[in-house]
Design a protein around this motif. Structure first.
Motif, short mmCIF file in Angstrom:
data_model
loop_
_atom_site.label_atom_id
_atom_site.label_comp_id
_atom_site.label_asym_id
_atom_site.label_seq_id
_atom_site.Cartn_x
_atom_site.Cartn_y
_atom_site.Cartn_z
N VAL A 78 -3.75 -6.12 10.99
CA VAL A 78 -3.82 -4.66 11.00
C VAL A 78 -4.70 -4.22 9.83
N ASN A 79 -5.82 -3.59 10.14
CA ASN A 79 -6.76 -3.18 9.11
C ASN A 79 -6.49 -1.74 8.68
N GLY A 80 -6.56 -1.51 7.39
CA GLY A 80 -6.32 -0.18 6.87
C GLY A 80 -6.78 -0.07 5.44
N THR A 81 -6.14 0.79 4.69
CA THR A 81 -6.49 1.05 3.30
C THR A 81 -5.23 1.08 2.45
N VAL A 82 -5.28 0.47 1.28
CA VAL A 82 -4.21 0.60 0.29
C VAL A 82 -4.74 1.44 -0.85
N LEU A 83 -4.02 2.51 -1.18
CA LEU A 83 -4.49 3.43 -2.21
C LEU A 83 -3.32 3.98 -3.00
N LEU A 84 -3.62 4.47 -4.20
CA LEU A 84 -2.61 5.01 -5.11
C LEU A 84 -2.66 6.53 -5.06
N LYS A 85 -1.49 7.15 -4.74
CA LYS A 85 -1.38 8.60 -4.70
C LYS A 85 -0.14 9.03 -5.45
N ASP A 86 -0.34 9.84 -6.52
CA ASP A 86 0.78 10.37 -7.31
C ASP A 86 1.71 9.27 -7.80
N GLY A 87 1.11 8.16 -8.24
CA GLY A 87 1.90 7.07 -8.81
C GLY A 87 2.54 6.15 -7.79
N GLN A 88 2.30 6.36 -6.49
CA GLN A 88 2.88 5.53 -5.43
C GLN A 88 1.77 4.89 -4.61
N TRP A 89 1.89 3.58 -4.36
CA TRP A 89 0.93 2.88 -3.50
C TRP A 89 1.29 3.09 -2.03
N PHE A 90 0.25 3.29 -1.19
CA PHE A 90 0.44 3.47 0.24
C PHE A 90 -0.49 2.53 1.00
N PHE A 91 0.01 2.00 2.12
CA PHE A 91 -0.82 1.28 3.09
C PHE A 91 -1.00 2.22 4.28
N GLU A 92 -2.24 2.64 4.52
CA GLU A 92 -2.52 3.61 5.57
C GLU A 92 -3.40 2.98 6.65
N TYR A 93 -3.03 3.24 7.91
CA TYR A 93 -3.78 2.71 9.04
C TYR A 93 -3.49 3.59 10.26
N TYR A 94 -4.27 3.40 11.33
CA TYR A 94 -4.08 4.18 12.54
C TYR A 94 -3.31 3.38 13.58
N ASN A 95 -2.34 4.06 14.23
CA ASN A 95 -1.54 3.46 15.29
C ASN A 95 -1.46 4.46 16.44
N ASN A 96 -2.12 4.13 17.56
CA ASN A 96 -2.14 5.02 18.73
C ASN A 96 -2.63 6.43 18.38
#
Length: 259
Positions: free
Chosen positions: A229-247
């Motif tokens: 699953v390809n996406g992006t990991v980024l830091l927002k407001d001190g929290q890391w997120f893994f973001e990707y598209y699903n449907n």
């Protein structure tokens, strides 16, 4: 002479085993004396995961403890002994008691790889083979100790570990859909980012690689591959997120990531 040498080796091994089996907990510092920065080449994280793999209850020095009545000498402290030369990387893992005495140390792990991040990882894997023949099994007293799941706060004095106690909760994931964006809240497992040639590999506490991160031109933004699953990991407001598209929906998964 060979029989005498084998006997001495056996006695030495038994002495190590008996001593190490009296300890259950190991403190892993965030920075080894052999290096100038925290978790250099991911060594501190790797040593912690290695110890957990072979049955120890290993925790970073800044993780909190739910009991403050334990004596400092109930713990071992992990150290990385660096014997590297110009052409070869050589390291050992040592476990020391509260007086600085070595209770156990591995055989020398070596690597001739030129890239340091790879060389230290290879040398550690070789040194770790010593734990396979150690046959560690805790035989001492049970201690009233449980780690917390919140962000750790620890104060270590000369004779006693003082800490802030928190509650361990089994919170199930929460999923919310808002403006075609799926937001999830995790159970709060921690994952660890280990440096690679072009980014990081993210491992759990087995350790098993669960994600690969690739550097971008932006600080705290990585291209990510999680089991295809390809996406992006980024830091927002001190929290890391893994973001990707699903449907067609943007999924934003919080991830507790330690570098």
């Amino acid at each position: 002479m060979k029989k005498i040498a084998l006997l001495l080796l056996f006695v030495s091994f038994m002495s190590y085993s008996q001593g190490i089996n009296n300890y259950q907990y190991v403190i892993v510092p965030k920075k080894f004396d052999a290096f100038k920065t925290d978790d250099k080449y991911g060594m501190n994280t790797s040593v912690k995961l290695l110890l957990q793999k072979y049955g120890f209850k290993a925790y970073f020095s800044d993780e909190s403890f739910a009991n403050d009545t334990m004596n400092r000498c109930d713990f071992l402290t992990a150290d990385l002994i660096n014997e590297s030369g110009i052409m070869v990387t050589k390291i050992r893992v040592a476990l020391k008691d509260c007086k600085g005495n070595i209770v156990y140390q591995t055989e020398l792990g070596t690597s001739r790889e030129k890239q340091y991040s790879i060389a230290y990882s290879q040398a550690l894997r070789e040194a770790a083979k010593s734990f396979e023949t150690l046959n560690y099994k805790y035989e001492g007293k049970s201690l009233p100790f449980q780690p917390t799941t919140e962000k750790p706060v620890v104060r270590v004095s000369e004779t006693r570990i003082e800490s802030v106690s928190t509650t361990n909760t089994d919170e199930k994931p929460v999923v919310r859909v808002k403006d075609n964006k799926i937001e999830t809240k995790p159970n709060a497992p921690f994952f660890f980012a280990q440096p690679t040639a072009n980014g990081y590999q993210v491992v759990d506490n087995e350790p098993k690689v669960i994600m690969r991160l690739y550097n971008t031109s932006q600080k705290n933004v990585f291209m990510a591959d999680k089991n295809g699953v390809n996406g992006t990991v980024l830091l927002k407001d001190g929290q890391w997120f893994f973001e990707y598209y699903n449907n067609g929906n943007l999924v934003s998964e919080p991830i507790n990531l330690k570098f």
